[in-house]
Write an enzyme that holds these catalytic residues in place. Structure first.
Site, mmCIF file in Angstrom:
data_model
loop_
_atom_site.group_PDB
_atom_site.id
_atom_site.type_symbol
_atom_site.label_atom_id
_atom_site.label_comp_id
_atom_site.label_asym_id
_atom_site.label_seq_id
_atom_site.Cartn_x
_atom_site.Cartn_y
_atom_site.Cartn_z
ATOM 1 N N GLU A 74 0.871 -1.176 0.000
ATOM 2 C CA GLU A 74 0.000 0.000 0.000
ATOM 3 C C GLU A 74 0.908 1.226 0.000
ATOM 4 O O GLU A 74 1.441 1.605 1.038
ATOM 5 C CB GLU A 74 -0.912 -0.015 1.238
ATOM 6 C CG GLU A 74 -1.932 -1.138 1.239
ATOM 7 C CD GLU A 74 -2.993 -0.973 0.170
ATOM 8 O OE1 GLU A 74 -3.129 0.143 -0.374
ATOM 9 O OE2 GLU A 74 -3.692 -1.954 -0.134
ATOM 10 N N CYS A 81 -2.240 9.491 2.394
ATOM 11 C CA CYS A 81 -1.754 8.914 1.133
ATOM 12 C C CYS A 81 -2.689 9.187 -0.035
ATOM 13 O O CYS A 81 -2.255 9.187 -1.188
ATOM 14 C CB CYS A 81 -1.521 7.415 1.298
ATOM 15 S SG CYS A 81 -2.992 6.499 1.808
#
Length: 524
Positions: free
Chosen positions: A231, A265
């Site tokens: 991720e 993010c």
């Protein structure tokens, strides 16, 4: 006088300390493997019990959790509760609700060859998984993958970020009080400890963080052919079409950028719009800033802090080097780790702000000739973790979705796709691979095992149709029985019935006459 330590002795001591740490981590991993072999985590009831223990941790240590997030990132209570604490709580609730459903065998469709057999997919735990977590959402990005690992029946080694020191200490102190440390140990430390952990053979690795470290994790996994999820991040663009309400657009962009002071993010990284929209949009963003955070952003209780001095310096350097026009922002206070959200216009493609993911409260606006130019701009770069598009034209939104690639896409809002547990969260290309949230977390930490259970019967048919020696008669009959026609529709059920009838006749022929050839001549 002072007793001086020789350089060689210092090096020796450091080596001994490192060797001791590596042996301790090796022992931790071995203990986890033993616990998994002892079946401590695989039974569904054990999984349910551990999930309830995590829920108890959330309830009993809520105050400590919120305090740690305040200490690390100055998170407003609202953000800490919703994005961290409640995110974990909802994931536990979802997992408990669906645990029996997720872990039960999934039957699959069968053709005539397997009609009498049992065919299904069994979701099996991988075994021992390593979860390496980042500092920006230091609580939920530990908890959510851990919940999935537990739901799937794994043992899990948790490595919280050493950068978010308060949350790391929280996990070190409390996780062993709620979960069996022989099944769910917490490994603390920095680069050396993470490197030692990655050197161990485990059954799955789940890493959340930056792309550069993701490459290192992938190399470590390759040595043992360990499956993994990465991720990562990237520069998540925002396309603003001229057919938009700029006030609404500004509110929603600023919400996604302001949460956690831009250290998210999937935060909007930069905006693409036609030149004439730059200043009107920047003015609306300035209005939204005052509405959200007041005249003095530093005094707002709704805005967080930068994680540490190193990142303060990095962000300040980006601002100083940019050649864009600063419309608002720039105020900083290193001591309190405050950085005002900055908006810049006329940012060029080669600007310092456009080289890497910003990961902070700086929002560049990049003018493009038209919306096709915006799509081309995105497609010329690495695939982002998220993509945002604002427009009242549904055809244009669909055009963007069909002609770009990203981990996720959200139209007319930012970051909210993350809140829907039935959508997978993950990247593509340089932004990572693998996905989680809800059922996808369970599946990420599970091996989908193909299971076919047959009976020791009907061996006469196998001898006549399947086993050597092969004959033209066997081949023609089997191909007719099992072959499919590409592009044919609506014939599946009819073909199945015909195949079943022919198979029954074949059985009869074998037992009555001992040969299937006359039957094949009659039908084929």
């Amino acid at each position: 006088g002072l007793v001086r330590t020789s350089p060689s002795k210092t090096v020796c001591n450091q080596h001994c300390a490192r060797t001791g740490m590596e042996k301790e981590i090796q022992k931790t991993v071995e203990t986890c493997h033993a616990s998994f072999r002892e079946n401590k985590t695989k039974p569904v009831e054990a999984r349910r019990r551990n999930l309830l223990q995590l829920n108890l941790f959330l309830d009993e240590r809520k105050a400590e959790i919120l305090q740690a997030l305040t200490d690390d990132l100055g998170k407003p209570t609202y953000e800490a509760l919703l994005a961290e604490w409640m995110n974990a709580r909802n994931e536990i609730a979802y997992s408990l609700e669906h645990l029996d459903e997720f872990s039960s065998p999934k039957k699959v469709k069968k053709n005539i060859l397997f009609m009498g057999d049992s065919a299904y997919i069994q979701y099996q735990p991988y075994g021992v998984v390593t979860i390496i977590c980042p500092w920006n959402y230091p609580f939920s990005l530990v908890m959510v993958p851990l919940i999935g690992a537990i739901s799937a029946g794994n043992c899990a080694i948790v490595k919280p970020s050493e950068v978010s020191t308060a949350t790391e200490a929280l996990f070190k102190e409390f996780i062993p009080k709620y979960l069996d440390p022989e099944c769910y140990p917490v490994v603390c430390g920095g680069v050396a400890e993470t490197t030692a952990l990655l050197a161990q053979r485990v059954d799955y690795i789940f890493y959340t963080g930056c792309t550069s470290v993701g490459r290192i994790v992938m190399q470590a996994a390759a040595k043992n052919i360990t499956p993994l999820t990465l991720e990562l991040g990237g520069k998540s663009p925002v396309i603003v079409d001229s057919d938009s309400d700029l006030s609404t657009v500004a509110n929603r962009i600023l919400f996604g950028k302001g949460v956690n002071a831009g250290q998210t993010c999937i935060a909007p990284d930069y905006v693409l719009c036609e030149p004439h929209l730059q200043e009107p949009l920047a003015e609306e963003l300035k209005k939204s800033l005052k509405t959200f955070y007041g005249e003095d952003m530093k005094a707002s209780s709704s805005y967080g802090k930068i994680i540490n001095q190193r990142h303060m310096g990095r962000l300040q350097s980006l601002l100083n080097k940019s050649k864009g026009t600063l419309m608002t922002g720039r105020e900083m206070d290193a001591e309190s780790r405050f950085m005002e959200l900055s908006v810049l216009t006329d940012v060029k493609a080669d600007d310092e702000l456009m080289k890497d993911e910003i990961f902070g409260p700086i929002l560049p606006i990049v003018p493009v000739a038209d919306m096709d130019g915006a799509i081309e701009f995105i497609n010329q770069r690495e695939k982002p973790l998220a993509l945002y598009v604002f427009s009242r034209n549904s055809k244009f939104i669909n055009h963007v979705i069909q002609n770009t690639s990203s981990g996720s896409v959200c139209a007319n809002d930012t970051v909210m796709q993350h809140a829907l547990e039935t959508l997978p969260f993950g990247g593509v290309g340089a932004s990572g691979f693998g996905a989680y949230h809800g059922q996808f977390t369970f599946e990420t930490f599970s091996h989908r095992r193909a299971c076919l259970v047959r009976k020791q019967a009907m061996e006469g048919i196998n001898k006549r149709l399947r086993y050597p020696p092969y004959t033209d008669g066997k081949m023609n009959f089997t191909m007719r029985l099992l072959g499919k026609t590409p592009g044919a529709r609506g014939s599946g059920k009819i073909l199945l019935l015909v195949s079943a009838a022919v198979a029954l006749l074949a059985v009869a022929a074998i037992f009555v006459r001992g040969d299937v050839a006359p039957l094949m001549k009659r039908f084929f």
